[in-house]
Enzyme design. Structure first.
Site, PDB file in Angstrom:
ATOM      1  CG  HIS A  76     -17.343  17.463  -3.545  1.00 61.81           C
ATOM      2  ND1 HIS A  76     -18.700  17.679  -3.612  1.00 61.81           N
ATOM      3  CD2 HIS A  76     -17.084  16.362  -4.289  1.00 61.81           C
ATOM      4  CE1 HIS A  76     -19.242  16.740  -4.380  1.00 61.81           C
ATOM      5  NE2 HIS A  76     -18.286  15.937  -4.795  1.00 61.81           N
ATOM      6  CD  GLN A  78     -13.696  14.609   5.146  1.00 63.33           C
ATOM      7  OE1 GLN A  78     -14.387  14.194   6.067  1.00 63.33           O
ATOM      8  NE2 GLN A  78     -12.701  13.906   4.651  1.00 63.33           N
ATOM      9  CG  HIS A  80     -19.992  12.601  -2.006  1.00 67.16           C
ATOM     10  ND1 HIS A  80     -21.108  12.913  -2.740  1.00 67.16           N
ATOM     11  CD2 HIS A  80     -19.599  11.374  -2.441  1.00 67.16           C
ATOM     12  CE1 HIS A  80     -21.384  11.932  -3.568  1.00 67.16           C
ATOM     13  NE2 HIS A  80     -20.484  10.974  -3.401  1.00 67.16           N
TER      14      HIS A  80
END
Length: 103
Positions: A76, A78, A80
């Protein structure tokens, strides 16, 4: 507990701050406030650079033999960060267009 939890949440934090500043840059450009738009782009870049430094440290650590635990939270973070980087790049293009052309 995830081994690199602090780094992961810091990636998410800086990614979110960068994305928010990039979106604020677009809003400022729409209002023809190009000084604020450029300031917000700089803020976005600064936040994303902070995240990138953390990401680089994690990568260098893994290259050095200390693997990073892969978790849904890391994925998540990475995701994001990469999305925030894309939004920042697109925001620059929008600001340039609102300001009167591609630079």
């Amino acid at each position: 507990m995830i081994k690199n939890e602090t780094e992961i949440f810091t990636l998410i934090l800086h990614g979110g701050n960068g994305r928010s500043a990039a979106m604020e840059a677009i809003k400022a450009a729409k209002k023809k406030d190009f000084v604020l738009a450029r300031k917000k782009l700089q803020e976005a870049g600064d936040a994303l650079n902070e995240a990138h430094h953390i990401q680089t440290t994690l990568i260098q650590s893994e290259i050095g033999g200390t693997p990073t635990e892969i978790s849904l939270l890391m994925i998540h973070a990475q995701d994001h960060l990469m999305n925030a980087m894309t939004v920042k790049d697109m925001a620059k293009e929008f600001v340039d267009l609102y300001e009167g052309g591609v630079k």
